[in-house]
Design an enzyme around this catalytic site. Structure first.
Site, PDB file in Angstrom:
ATOM      1  N   GLN A  11     -10.131  -4.028  -3.032  1.00 57.34           N
ATOM      2  CA  GLN A  11     -11.417  -3.549  -2.526  1.00 57.34           C
ATOM      3  C   GLN A  11     -12.516  -3.836  -3.547  1.00 57.34           C
ATOM      4  O   GLN A  11     -13.603  -4.303  -3.198  1.00 57.34           O
ATOM      5  CB  GLN A  11     -11.338  -2.044  -2.238  1.00 57.34           C
ATOM      6  N   HIS A  53      -7.529   0.736  -6.214  1.00 61.52           N
ATOM      7  CA  HIS A  53      -7.672  -0.140  -5.046  1.00 61.52           C
ATOM      8  C   HIS A  53      -8.337  -1.441  -5.512  1.00 61.52           C
ATOM      9  O   HIS A  53      -9.503  -1.711  -5.204  1.00 61.52           O
ATOM     10  CB  HIS A  53      -8.528   0.583  -4.002  1.00 61.52           C
ATOM     11  N   ARG A  86       0.876  -1.180   0.000  1.00 61.00           N
ATOM     12  CA  ARG A  86       0.000   0.000   0.000  1.00 61.00           C
ATOM     13  C   ARG A  86       0.905   1.218   0.000  1.00 61.00           C
ATOM     14  O   ARG A  86       1.707   1.418   0.902  1.00 61.00           O
ATOM     15  CB  ARG A  86      -0.901   0.004   1.243  1.00 61.00           C
ATOM     16  N   ARG A 117     -13.624  -8.564   2.012  1.00 58.15           N
ATOM     17  CA  ARG A 117     -12.205  -8.306   1.736  1.00 58.15           C
ATOM     18  C   ARG A 117     -11.398  -9.572   2.031  1.00 58.15           C
ATOM     19  O   ARG A 117     -10.506  -9.947   1.287  1.00 58.15           O
ATOM     20  CB  ARG A 117     -11.682  -7.157   2.622  1.00 58.15           C
ATOM     21  N   ASP A 174     -17.193   7.230  -1.125  1.00 59.95           N
ATOM     22  CA  ASP A 174     -15.898   7.136  -0.422  1.00 59.95           C
ATOM     23  C   ASP A 174     -15.589   8.532   0.121  1.00 59.95           C
ATOM     24  O   ASP A 174     -16.240   9.522  -0.262  1.00 59.95           O
ATOM     25  CB  ASP A 174     -14.821   6.660  -1.425  1.00 59.95           C
ATOM     26  N   CYS A 230     -16.356   1.720   0.978  1.00 64.09           N
ATOM     27  CA  CYS A 230     -15.152   0.909   1.236  1.00 64.09           C
ATOM     28  C   CYS A 230     -14.692   1.045   2.679  1.00 64.09           C
ATOM     29  O   CYS A 230     -13.969   0.182   3.173  1.00 64.09           O
ATOM     30  CB  CYS A 230     -14.040   1.314   0.275  1.00 64.09           C
TER      31      CYS A 230
END
Ligand code: CP
Ligand code: NVA
Length: 301
Positions: free
Chosen positions: A132, A129, A102, A287, A219, A259
């Protein structure tokens, strides 16, 4: 060996295979059936940004699969003191069987894959991402039965989540509509690709974007790394919110996704989030299952 650097690199068939395996692994975990498919394998987890879900789900996922995970904060690694990613990639490839990273720039992830010799999984960059969105697609299929033909509407910043949702949605045959301010649109190349490959709309009119949607997604207004712009962004994005008024134009049985982490009263109202908590926390749970499937696929010979 396979990488997950961005969803654009994966075919519809590969995404479907992962979703099918994720469903199977979820069912089996719930029924106490263990699969130590990755026995003896070690995954390094490099974090240059914070995380709750990604870190814990990868650690537990590796444990479930019989392997182990190593948390590597960039504050402690020599990367934090300027050791090039090219060298880090070659060194870590000698110890580990795979890396999840990440970070900020997508180029870092691509470089890690170029210089390393083990599977690299993108656990979020400023650009995308993918993990996700695989969990998101799994959740949509779980709640809606089918993905193809459904309308996905994303409201808010044209950020990493928007970019990945566009690609994942279009690849799986969804119609995708983005409602965002004119100066905060998703990546131009991705929007061009989406227009050429499916049913895609980007508008600053959130009601137009949300009309008849099966899935409403949002988000944060300020992503990790944008903390300094947070106050300014609150003004720019104040009308880009999932709330009861917006829900009224979507399909009656529309699901709501986030998310996480969420900022109640900003991108989503507390009442909408709580009314759809079941979907949102299924999404968070998935996830784990989706990433286990990604790990199996990436570690496959
Ligand atoms: N959604 C997500 O990636 O959460 P974390 O930042 O907690 O990992
Ligand atoms: N857009 C958010 C997603 C967090 C999971 C961020 O990058 O901070």
């Amino acid at each position: 060996m396979k990488h997950l650097l961005k969803l654009l690199d994966w075919s519809t068939e590969e995404i479907t295979e992962v979703l099918n395996l994720a469903d199977q692994l979820k069912y089996e975990k719930k029924n106490g059936i263990e699969h130590h498919i990755l026995k003896g394998k070690t995954l390094g987890l490099i974090f240059q940004k914070s995380s709750t879900r990604t870190r814990v789900s990868f650690e537990v996922g590796m444990y479930d699969l019989g392997g182990s995970a190593l948390f590597l904060s960039s504050n402690d690694l020599q990367i934090g003191r300027g050791e090039p990613i090219e060298d880090t990639a070659r060194v870590l490839s000698r110890y580990l069987d795979g890396i999840m990273i990440r970070t900020y720039a997508q180029e870092e992830v691509e470089k890690l894959a170029e210089y390393g010799s083990i599977p690299i999984i993108n656990g979020l960059t400023d650009f995308c991402h993918p993990c996700q969105v695989l969990a998101d697609l799994m959740t949509i299929r779980e709640h809606k039965g089918v993905i193809k033909g459904r309308k996905l509407c994303y409201i808010g910043d044209g950020n990493n989540m928007a970019n990945s949702l566009i690609v994942g949605g279009i690849k799986m045959g969804m119609s995708v509509a983005i409602g965002c301010p004119k100066d905060y649109q998703p990546d131009a190349e991705i929007m061009k690709w989406a227009k050429e490959n499916g049913d895609f709309l980007c508008t600053d009119d959130i009601y137009e974007a949300a009309k008849d949607a099966d899935v409403l997604y949002t988000d944060v207004w300020a992503s990790m790394g944008q903390e300094g712009e947070a106050e300014e962004r609150k003004k720019i994005f104040k009308n880009y919110q999932i709330n009861a008024d917006l829900m009224a134009v979507a399909k009656e049985d529309a699901m709501v996704m986030h998310c996480l982490p969420a900022h109640r009263g900003e991108e989503i109202t507390a009442d909408v989030l709580e009314a759809h908590a079941n979907e949102i926390f299924d999404e968070a749970e998935n996830r784990l299952h989706a990433q286990k499937a990604v790990l199996v696929k990436c570690f496959e010979k």
